[in-house]
Design a protein around this motif. Structure first.
Motif, PDB file in Angstrom:
ATOM      1  N   ALA A 118      46.636  56.474  48.003  1.00 36.86           N
ATOM      2  CA  ALA A 118      45.393  55.703  48.193  1.00 36.86           C
ATOM      3  C   ALA A 118      45.678  54.471  49.051  1.00 36.86           C
ATOM      4  CB  ALA A 118      44.807  55.309  46.842  1.00 36.86           C
ATOM      5  N   LYS A 119      46.813  53.823  48.775  1.00 34.16           N
ATOM      6  CA  LYS A 119      47.170  52.614  49.519  1.00 34.16           C
ATOM      7  C   LYS A 119      47.408  52.962  51.002  1.00 34.16           C
ATOM      8  CE  LYS A 119      50.147  48.589  49.099  1.00 34.16           C
ATOM      9  NZ  LYS A 119      51.475  48.675  49.653  1.00 34.16           N
ATOM     10  N   GLN A 136      44.182  53.373  52.985  1.00 35.38           N
ATOM     11  CA  GLN A 136      43.231  52.265  53.052  1.00 35.38           C
ATOM     12  C   GLN A 136      42.716  52.069  54.484  1.00 35.38           C
ATOM     13  OE1 GLN A 136      44.991  49.298  50.694  1.00 35.38           O
ATOM     14  NE2 GLN A 136      43.083  48.977  49.583  1.00 35.38           N
ATOM     15  N   GLY A 137      41.398  51.990  54.606  1.00 31.85           N
ATOM     16  CA  GLY A 137      40.801  51.762  55.927  1.00 31.85           C
ATOM     17  C   GLY A 137      40.679  53.026  56.775  1.00 31.85           C
ATOM     18  N   ASN A 168      38.566  53.000  45.004  1.00 31.16           N
ATOM     19  CA  ASN A 168      38.982  51.589  44.968  1.00 31.16           C
ATOM     20  C   ASN A 168      39.654  51.182  46.271  1.00 31.16           C
ATOM     21  OD1 ASN A 168      38.022  51.040  42.457  1.00 31.16           O
ATOM     22  ND2 ASN A 168      39.941  51.449  41.392  1.00 31.16           N
ATOM     23  N   ALA A 169      40.271  52.143  46.955  1.00 32.79           N
ATOM     24  CA  ALA A 169      40.928  51.835  48.234  1.00 32.79           C
ATOM     25  C   ALA A 169      39.908  51.865  49.378  1.00 32.79           C
ATOM     26  CB  ALA A 169      42.059  52.824  48.497  1.00 32.79           C
ATOM     27  N   GLY A 170      38.635  52.080  49.033  1.00 27.37           N
ATOM     28  CA  GLY A 170      37.575  52.039  50.048  1.00 27.37           C
ATOM     29  C   GLY A 170      37.379  53.365  50.772  1.00 27.37           C
ATOM     30  N   ILE A 171      37.972  54.430  50.265  1.00 26.17           N
ATOM     31  CA  ILE A 171      37.819  55.726  50.942  1.00 26.17           C
ATOM     32  C   ILE A 171      36.462  56.314  50.577  1.00 26.17           C
ATOM     33  CG2 ILE A 171      38.799  58.069  51.078  1.00 26.17           C
ATOM     34  CD1 ILE A 171      41.475  56.462  50.322  1.00 26.17           C
TER      35      ILE A 171
END
Ligand code: PEP
Ligand code: MN
Length: 359
Positions: free
Chosen positions: A122-123, A126-127, A154-157
């Protein structure tokens, strides 16, 4: 909590048509094989799949071609109209795929089980704005699957999808991985906007069941299918028993019966409502019968208590199971369903009796 999260983090639609079809070999084996399969499924599939890093149970099995497979996926993008997808299991895989322009990534069943890996992935994502599909964890635990989606959100995906590939079970079964359809249905209840793609190849473990599982997935209103396809399945380096030839694959997809979720036709909706009304009435009767049965269970408990008899008697339980199955068989009901139903009824009968005994 989860629902709130799904509302907040809008999931972006990436399914371009229904069924959304992903096809290709379990593993990329050679450049020629990979490209040839892609060309053979191009007319029917939307995305080409091939594993290049393969998580194998046995370390002596083929573990994938690794990095060089990435170039083969790039060639497929150039030579066909297909998008390409592969499995990622750590941040390094993610970085390699992103710089190579891989269009879709999926997290495998053996990775979904590990929150450390999912968090790391996930990290690394990100973006990033490409679809990420998450296979269900190997064992039937909805929480882990939901947790993985939550980590990605939570990572914005935003382009997130689920792949239902069945669940490992010690019980003997015709499936390699038990479909346990109730689990993806629960997922749908939690996250309505996440598309669910069924992977009949890993559920079946054998080509003979793939057509039926694919149709069931369509009947349950799943959004797509991921099907393993190989030019000569008998010599495939992984999952040889479950891969279809491109011709068999095309025939299954072309012959799927697709149904509408909401029908606008009033006659059909009316008829459906009539059936549902009958079901509603029958369910009420079932609940009333369960109530009546429970009243007798209470009487039995009082009686056992007065006469110092144990709650559970093995022979009686075996007799219940045997006779109920026999009745069910005569009525052509699924015996597994009868067994599970009476196990549940019996479990709560014991709960009721224990409460009375301890009063
Ligand atoms: C695969 O898709 O080839 C694979 C390894 O699947 P799973 O993670 O479902 O076992
Ligand atoms: Mn496989």
């Amino acid at each position: 909590m989860l629902l709130l999260l799904a509302e907040r983090m809008k999931v972006k639609e990436f399914i371009t048509k229904k069924p959304f079809v992903i096809a290709g070999p379990c593993s990329a084996e050679t450049e020629e094989q990979t490209i040839e399969i892609a060309k053979a499924v191009e007319d029917v599939a939307d995305v080409f799949r091939a594993g290049i890093w393969k998580p194998r149970t046995n370390p002596n099995s083929f573990e994938g071609v690794g990095l060089k497979g990435i170039d083969w996926l790039k060639s497929i993008k150039q030579e066909t109209s297909l998008k390409v997808a592969t499995e990622i299991a750590n941040a390094k895989h993610v970085d390699i795929c992103l710089s190579a322009g891989v269009d879709v990534l999926w997290i495998g069943a053996r990775t979904t089980v590990n929150p450390f890996y999912v968090q790391e992935i996930a990290k690394a994502l990100q973006g990033v704005d490409i679809p990420i599909l998450v296979k269900n964890p190997i064992h039937p635990e909805l929480g882990l699957w939901l947790g993985a989606f939550e980590r990605l959100m939570n990572a914005g995906i935003t382009q997130i999808g689920a792949i239902h590939r069945g669940f490992y079970s010690y019980e003997k079964s015709v499936f390699r991985n038990n479909p346990k359809w109730e689990i993806p249905i629960r997922l749908r209840e939690e996250f309505r906007e996440i598309p669910i793609i069924c992977d009949p190849s890993h559920i079946a473990g054998h080509t003979s069941l793939i057509k039926e599982i694919s149709q069931t997935a369509m009947d349950l209103n799943f959004d797509g299918l991921m099907i393993e396809t190989h030019l000569d399945p008998s010599i495939a380096l992984s999952d040889a028993d479950q891969q279809l030839t491109p011709k068999e694959f095309s025939s299954i997809i072309k012959n799927l019966i697709l149904r509408e979720e909401n029908l606008n036709n009033t006659i059909i909706t009316q008829k459906l409502s009539e059936f549902r009304l009958k079901i509603d009435l029958l369910d009420k009767k079932i609940i009333k019968l369960l109530h009546d049965r429970n009243e007798i269970v209470k009487n039995i408990a009082e009686f056992k208590k007065e006469n110092r008899i144990t709650i559970f008697q093995l022979e009686r339980w075996f007799e219940i199971l045997r006779t109920r199955k026999k009745t069910g068989k005569n009525l052509e009901l699924d015996l597994q369903m009868i067994a599970e139903l009476f196990e549940l009824i019996h479990k709560y009968s014991i709960v009721t009796q224990t409460q009375i005994m301890h009063r």
